[in-house]
Scaffold this motif. Structure first.
Motif, short mmCIF file in Angstrom:
data_model
loop_
_atom_site.label_atom_id
_atom_site.label_comp_id
_atom_site.label_asym_id
_atom_site.label_seq_id
_atom_site.Cartn_x
_atom_site.Cartn_y
_atom_site.Cartn_z
N ALA A 26 0.83 -1.20 0.00
CA ALA A 26 0.00 0.00 0.00
C ALA A 26 0.87 1.25 0.00
CB ALA A 26 -0.93 -0.01 1.21
N PHE A 27 1.95 1.22 0.75
CA PHE A 27 2.86 2.37 0.82
C PHE A 27 3.53 2.61 -0.52
CE2 PHE A 27 6.94 4.33 2.12
CZ PHE A 27 6.43 5.46 2.72
N THR A 28 3.79 1.54 -1.28
CA THR A 28 4.39 1.68 -2.61
C THR A 28 3.50 2.50 -3.52
OG1 THR A 28 5.54 -0.42 -2.38
CG2 THR A 28 5.21 0.37 -4.61
N ALA A 29 2.19 2.26 -3.47
CA ALA A 29 1.25 3.04 -4.29
C ALA A 29 1.30 4.51 -3.91
CB ALA A 29 -0.16 2.48 -4.14
N ILE A 30 1.41 4.80 -2.62
CA ILE A 30 1.46 6.20 -2.17
C ILE A 30 2.75 6.86 -2.64
CG2 ILE A 30 1.66 7.66 -0.11
CD1 ILE A 30 -0.19 5.64 1.30
N VAL A 31 3.88 6.19 -2.47
CA VAL A 31 5.16 6.77 -2.88
C VAL A 31 5.21 6.95 -4.40
CG1 VAL A 31 7.65 6.36 -2.97
CG2 VAL A 31 6.40 5.95 -0.86
N ASN A 32 4.72 5.96 -5.15
CA ASN A 32 4.71 6.10 -6.61
C ASN A 32 3.85 7.27 -7.05
OD1 ASN A 32 6.46 4.00 -7.07
ND2 ASN A 32 4.84 2.48 -7.33
N SER A 33 2.71 7.46 -6.41
CA SER A 33 1.86 8.60 -6.74
C SER A 33 2.54 9.91 -6.37
CB SER A 33 0.52 8.49 -6.02
OG SER A 33 -0.26 9.63 -6.26
N LEU A 34 3.18 9.94 -5.21
CA LEU A 34 3.89 11.15 -4.79
C LEU A 34 4.97 11.51 -5.80
CD1 LEU A 34 4.54 13.26 -2.52
CD2 LEU A 34 6.14 11.59 -1.63
N VAL A 35 5.74 10.53 -6.22
CA VAL A 35 6.82 10.79 -7.17
C VAL A 35 6.27 11.12 -8.55
CG1 VAL A 35 8.77 9.73 -8.37
CG2 VAL A 35 8.52 9.45 -5.91
N GLY A 36 5.35 10.29 -9.06
CA GLY A 36 4.85 10.47 -10.41
C GLY A 36 3.96 11.69 -10.58
N ASP A 37 3.12 11.96 -9.58
CA ASP A 37 2.13 13.02 -9.72
C ASP A 37 2.55 14.36 -9.14
OD1 ASP A 37 0.52 11.08 -10.88
OD2 ASP A 37 -0.47 10.57 -9.00
N LEU A 38 3.46 14.35 -8.17
CA LEU A 38 3.82 15.61 -7.52
C LEU A 38 5.27 16.04 -7.76
CD1 LEU A 38 2.03 15.08 -4.09
CD2 LEU A 38 1.17 16.25 -6.12
N ILE A 39 6.20 15.11 -7.73
CA ILE A 39 7.62 15.48 -7.84
C ILE A 39 8.10 15.51 -9.29
CG2 ILE A 39 9.96 14.81 -7.19
CD1 ILE A 39 8.80 13.82 -4.55
N ASN A 40 7.73 14.50 -10.09
CA ASN A 40 8.19 14.47 -11.48
C ASN A 40 7.79 15.70 -12.29
OD1 ASN A 40 9.73 12.18 -11.33
ND2 ASN A 40 8.21 10.84 -12.24
N PRO A 41 6.60 16.29 -12.07
CA PRO A 41 6.30 17.52 -12.82
C PRO A 41 7.29 18.64 -12.53
CG PRO A 41 4.28 16.58 -11.97
CD PRO A 41 5.41 15.79 -11.38
N PHE A 42 7.76 18.75 -11.29
CA PHE A 42 8.77 19.76 -10.97
C PHE A 42 10.11 19.43 -11.64
CE2 PHE A 42 5.87 20.59 -7.37
CZ PHE A 42 5.69 21.95 -7.58
N VAL A 43 10.47 18.15 -11.64
CA VAL A 43 11.70 17.74 -12.31
C VAL A 43 11.60 18.06 -13.79
CG1 VAL A 43 13.13 15.75 -12.93
CG2 VAL A 43 12.24 15.95 -10.61
N SER A 44 10.45 17.79 -14.39
CA SER A 44 10.23 18.10 -15.80
C SER A 44 10.32 19.60 -16.05
CB SER A 44 8.86 17.57 -16.23
OG SER A 44 8.60 17.90 -17.58
N LEU A 45 9.83 20.39 -15.12
CA LEU A 45 9.89 21.84 -15.25
C LEU A 45 11.35 22.31 -15.27
CD1 LEU A 45 8.25 24.55 -15.18
CD2 LEU A 45 8.56 24.49 -12.70
N PHE A 46 12.17 21.73 -14.41
CA PHE A 46 13.58 22.14 -14.34
C PHE A 46 14.43 21.59 -15.49
CE2 PHE A 46 12.47 22.60 -9.74
CZ PHE A 46 12.60 23.98 -9.70
N THR A 47 14.02 20.48 -16.07
CA THR A 47 14.78 19.91 -17.18
C THR A 47 14.24 20.34 -18.53
OG1 THR A 47 13.44 17.90 -17.20
CG2 THR A 47 15.46 17.86 -15.86
#
Length: 142
Positions: A26-47
Motif C-alpha cells: 500500500a505504501f508503494t502506491a502512495i510513494v509512486n503517486s507522490l513521485v509520479g504526480d507531484l515530484i516528477n512535474p517539478f523535475v520536468s519543469l527544471f529539465t
C-alpha cells in the motif's frame, strides 16, 4: 513436518512480516503517486520537459518513429532512455523514503522522550541512618 510448519506459522515474526508486506504494498502506491504526480512535474519543469523514455536505439538498424512503434514491430531495442528514467525515479523514490523515515524517527524519538521524562520527585531528606546518628549525638551531649 506438519507440526514444524504450524510452529513456524504461529510465530509472531511471520505475522509481523505479513503485515509489513501488505502495508509495504500500500505504501508503494502512495510513494509512486507522490513521485509520479507531484515530484516528477517539478523535475520536468527544471529539465525543460525532457522525456528520456523516448531515447532508444533499434538494434536491427531500422528507423522507428517512436519506442512504441519499435516495440510493436518486435525490433530488438536498446532503450537507454527508459533506463535513465528508471534510475531517476529510483533516486527520487529513495530520497522521498529517506525523508519520510527521518520524519517518522523524529516523531518516534519525541514520543519516547516524553515517556522517559521522569516526574519531579521531592527532594530527599536525611536518611534513617543520618537521623539515628543525630539522635545518638544529641543523647551523648546530655
Amino acid at each position: 513436518m506438519i507440526q514444524e510448519f504450524k510452529n513456524f506459522i504461529a510465530k509472531g515474526n511471520v505475522m509481523d512480516m505479513a503485515v509489513g508486506i501488505i502495508i509495504g504494498a500500500a505504501f508503494t502506491a502512495i510513494v509512486n503517486s507522490l513521485v509520479g504526480d507531484l515530484i516528477n512535474p517539478f523535475v520536468s519543469l527544471f529539465t525543460g520537459g525532457i522525456d528520456f523514455s523516448g531515447w532508444f536505439y533499434a538494434l536491427d538498424g531500422n528507423e522507428y518513429a517512436s519506442l512504441a512503434a519499435a516495440q510493436e514491430a518486435g525490433a530488438p531495442i536498446f532503450a537507454i532512455g527508459s533506463f535513465i528514467m528508471a534510475v531517476i525515479n529510483f533516486l527520487i523514490i529513495a530520497l522521498v523514503v529517506f525523508i519520510l523515515v527521518k520524519i517518522v524517527n523524529r516523531v518516534k524519538e519525541a514520543a519516547e522522550g516524553e515517556e522517559d521524562t521522569p516526574a519531579e520527585t521531592a527532594p530527599a531528606g536525611p536518611t534513617e541512618i543520618d537521623l539515628l546518628i543525630e539522635i545518638r549525638d544529641a543523647l551523648k551531649k546530655d
